[in-house]
Design an enzyme around this catalytic site. Structure first.
Site, mmCIF file in Angstrom:
data_model
loop_
_atom_site.group_PDB
_atom_site.id
_atom_site.type_symbol
_atom_site.label_atom_id
_atom_site.label_comp_id
_atom_site.label_asym_id
_atom_site.label_seq_id
_atom_site.Cartn_x
_atom_site.Cartn_y
_atom_site.Cartn_z
ATOM 1 N N HIS A 1 -2.982 18.560 32.658
ATOM 2 C CA HIS A 1 -3.528 19.903 32.886
ATOM 3 C C HIS A 1 -2.435 20.884 33.289
ATOM 4 O O HIS A 1 -2.716 21.905 33.910
ATOM 5 C CB HIS A 1 -4.595 19.854 33.975
ATOM 6 C CG HIS A 1 -5.610 18.788 33.768
ATOM 7 N ND1 HIS A 1 -6.410 18.756 32.653
ATOM 8 C CD2 HIS A 1 -5.932 17.690 34.491
ATOM 9 C CE1 HIS A 1 -7.201 17.687 32.712
ATOM 10 N NE2 HIS A 1 -6.925 17.026 33.816
ATOM 11 N N HIS B 1 -11.083 17.273 29.842
ATOM 12 C CA HIS B 1 -10.678 15.923 29.440
ATOM 13 C C HIS B 1 -11.360 15.516 28.144
ATOM 14 O O HIS B 1 -11.554 14.343 27.874
ATOM 15 C CB HIS B 1 -11.058 14.890 30.496
ATOM 16 C CG HIS B 1 -10.649 15.219 31.878
ATOM 17 N ND1 HIS B 1 -11.412 15.966 32.725
ATOM 18 C CD2 HIS B 1 -9.517 14.895 32.563
ATOM 19 C CE1 HIS B 1 -10.785 16.084 33.895
ATOM 20 N NE2 HIS B 1 -9.638 15.460 33.816
#
Lengths: 330, 330
Positions: free
Chosen positions: B56, B218
Site C-alpha cells: 500500500h 487487497h
C-alpha cells in the site's frame, strides 16, 4: 484499455481543471493551457518556463511554484505545445530580468520554443534556451535528432529554479541549467507499453515475458529487447550505460523514477539495487529521489538519472521548493 | 506479470533497503522490519505507530517523520505484521508519554496490534488503539469484520501526528484520531485487478470492459461490477455512496487517491469531477490532496476520501510535516 477519463478529447482540459481545483496557489488557464505560479511575475527574478506534451505528469505542471518553474505549458498528449502557448507563459512570468526556456530535446518542442522566443523577443523579453538531452539509450530517436530529454529535466528545473529564486541573473541561471544537463545521464526500461487515450490500446507490442531496455517516454524504441530480467540485472544494465557516458567527478544526485504504472514498492526495491551497484563502483550518492516524476502515462518501468553534483549543485538541490510534486524547506 | 523485483521472497526486505538508502533520516531495521524516525523517541511526545501489510506504499513507511508517524512496521505483502514487530516499533518510540497504535480494520492487524499492546503494557508502556474503518463500500469483507480501513488512514496519521508533535497528551491524541475516523468516509473503484509478487498473476478476473465499484485495497470484492463508466459517472457513484453516509457538517478535506497503476493525469482529471459534484451539492472543500498514497500494488483505479474538518482539524492538517511522502511547512 480502461482509463479514468470522460473521453479522449477532453483529457488535457479536464486534468487541468483538476489541477486548478487541488492547487489554488497556481493560476491555471485551461483555455490557453498555461499553468503559472500565482505570484508571477516575481519582481527582479529571472522567469523559468518549461512545457511539453501531456502524459509525463507531474512533469511539468507539478513543478510550478516557489523555487522551481514559474510556468508550464502542457500540449496534447505526447504532442508539443504550440508557440502561442509558450509565448503566453513567457509573457506571464517575465519581470524584466529575462526568461529561461527549459526544453526537452524533441524536435517539435525545440522548434516551437524557438518560435515562442522569437515572438516574445519582439516585445523586448530576453530568452535563453536550456536544452535537456540526457538519455544515453539511443542517439537519434523517433521524435528527436540527438539524444532525448528525460529524467534530468527534473534536476535542471529544480536547480535553475533555486538559483533564479535567489536572484541570479539570466546568463547565470541558464549556465547552471546547461551544467546540470551536461552532468546528467539517464537510462530507462519498459516492462509494458504505454496506452494513449486517443489510441486506447498499447502503442507497441511487448511480449509478456520480455522487457525493453533504453526506452523513451513516448513509447519510442530502446536499445534492445530481452527476456525479463531481475531488478538487479536491470539496474546493472542501466548503470553500465549511464556510467560509460557520465563525466567523471564526485558525488551524484540520483533519481530513481517510475514510468507511471510501476508501484512505489518496486521503485524502492530498484533503488536498493542502484545504491548497491553504485557503492560497489565507488560512486557516492549525495541525494536520492524515488518516485513517479517523469512518466509515460500508464507504462510500467523505471529510469535512473545520475547527475554529478558539486557542493553548489547539492546546495541548490536542497534549497526550499514549494510545488505540487516537490516540496521541502518551506 | 512482469515486476521490477529480484524474486517474490525478497520483495519486502529489498524494498526496505531501498527506503533506507533513499532516506537517511529514517532508521530502518530490515531484519525486524521496523521503520523509525531517527530522532525517536522524542522526549515527552506521545509515540505514533502504524503498520499493516506491504503493498500500500507509501502507506505506512512513507509517513514516518516529524509531524506524522514515529514508526511503521510493514508485514509481508497483504499480510499483517506480527506482534513482535509491532512491540519493537512501540518500544522504539516510547518516551514515557504513551503510544497510539493506528490500525486499519483488518482482522489480522487488529488482533496482532492488540497482542503487541499487551506485550508492551507489561513493560509499562501505555497504549491506545485508534481503529480506522472508513470504507463505506461493504459492511463485512474478505479480511474484515465491519468496515475496511483505507484512505482515511492518511488523515488519521497526519492529524494525530500533528497533535502529538505539539505535545498533546495520549488521551487527546487518540481522541482526535477517533474523531477523524468518525468524520471520514471512503469509496474506491478498480479498473484492473491487483497482482501480488507471490501469485504473479491478477488476483481476480475483471473483464476488459468492466470496472468494479467499491473495492478494497487487497483485491477484495466490492459492491458491484458494471460496464466501464466515465470519470464523471464514477465520481458520482462514489460520492453518492460517501455522502449518503458522511456525517453532516461543514467543509471537508478531500483525498483523491490512486490505487498504484493509474497515472497522475487521470487522478487530476478525476479530481475535477469530484470538485464539480461537491460544488453542485454545496460541499465546501477546505483542502485537496491528489496522488498515490494508499495503494494496492499495481491496481488501476482510485478512491475518494472525504473528512468533515472543523478549523482545528484543518489547522492540524496544515501543520508542518516531514516524511518521504508528505512534506510541507518545513
Amino acid at each position: 484499455m480502461k482509463m479514468l477519463i470522460n473521453g479522449p478529447d477532453t483529457v488535457v482540459a479536464d486534468a487541468l481543471r483538476g489541477l486548478a481545483d487541488a492547487h489554488p496557489e497556481l493560476a491555471v488557464d485551461t483555455e490557453k493551457r498555461v499553468v503559472v505560479r500565482r505570484d508571477a511575475p516575481v519582481a527582479g527574478k529571472v522567469g523559468l518556463v518549461s512545457g511539453g506534451g501531456t502524459g509525463h505528469e507531474p512533469l511539468h505542471s507539478g513543478f510550478v511554484g516557489h523555487g522551481m518553474l514559474d510556468a508550464a505549458c502542457p500540449g496534447e498528449v505526447f504532442t508539443s505545445p504550440v508557440p502561442d502557448q509558450m509565448a503566453a507563459a513567457t509573457a506571464a512570468v517575465s519581470a524584466g530580468a529575462g526568461v529561461v526556456h527549459i526544453v526537452k530535446n524533441y524536435t517539435g518542442d525545440v522548434l516551437n520554443f524557438k518560435m515562442a522566443a522569437e515572438l516574445v523577443e519582439d516585445d523586448g523579453v530576453e530568452v535563453e534556451q536550456v536544452l535537456v538531452d540526457d538519455d544515453v539509450a539511443v542517439t537519434d530517436s523517433l521524435y528527436t535528432a540527438g539524444r532525448r530529454g528525460t529524467g534530468a529535466t527534473l534536476f535542471v528545473e529544480k536547480i535553475t529554479g533555486a538559483l533564479a529564486q535567489e536572484g541570479a541573473p539570466l546568463a547565470q541561471v541558464a549556465a547552471v541549467g546547461r551544467k546540470v544537463n551536461e552532468s546528467s545521464r539517464t537510462f530507462g526500461v519498459a516492462l509494458t507499453a504505454v496506452t494513449t487515450p486517443a489510441k486506447g490500446s498499447p502503442t507497441f507490442d511487448l511480449p509478456s515475458d520480455e522487457l525493453e531496455l533504453g526506452i523513451g517516454i513516448h513509447g519510442e524504441p530502446g536499445r534492445e529487447r530481452r527476456k525479463m530480467m531481475t531488478a538487479r540485472e536491470i539496474a546493472e544494465f542501466s548503470l553500465d550505460a549511464i556510467l560509460d557516458d557520465l563525466p567523471p567527478g564526485g558525488p551524484v544526485l540520483a533519481l530513481v523514477n517510475g514510468m507511471g504504472g510501476t508501484p512505489l514498492l518496486e521503485l524502492y526495491l530498484f533503488n536498493a539495487e542502484v545504491h548497491r551497484i553504485l557503492g560497489e563502483r565507488g560512486v557516492q550518492v549525495a541525494r536520492t529521489l524515488v518516485g513517479n516524476y517523469v512518466t509515460s502515462l500508464d507504462m510500467a518501468g523505471a529510469s535512473i538519472t545520475l547527475c554529478r553534483a558539486d557542493d553548489e549543485l547539492v546546495r541548490l538541490w536542497d534549497a526550499p521548493v514549494n510545488t505540487p510534486a516537490l516540496r521541502w524547506g518551506m
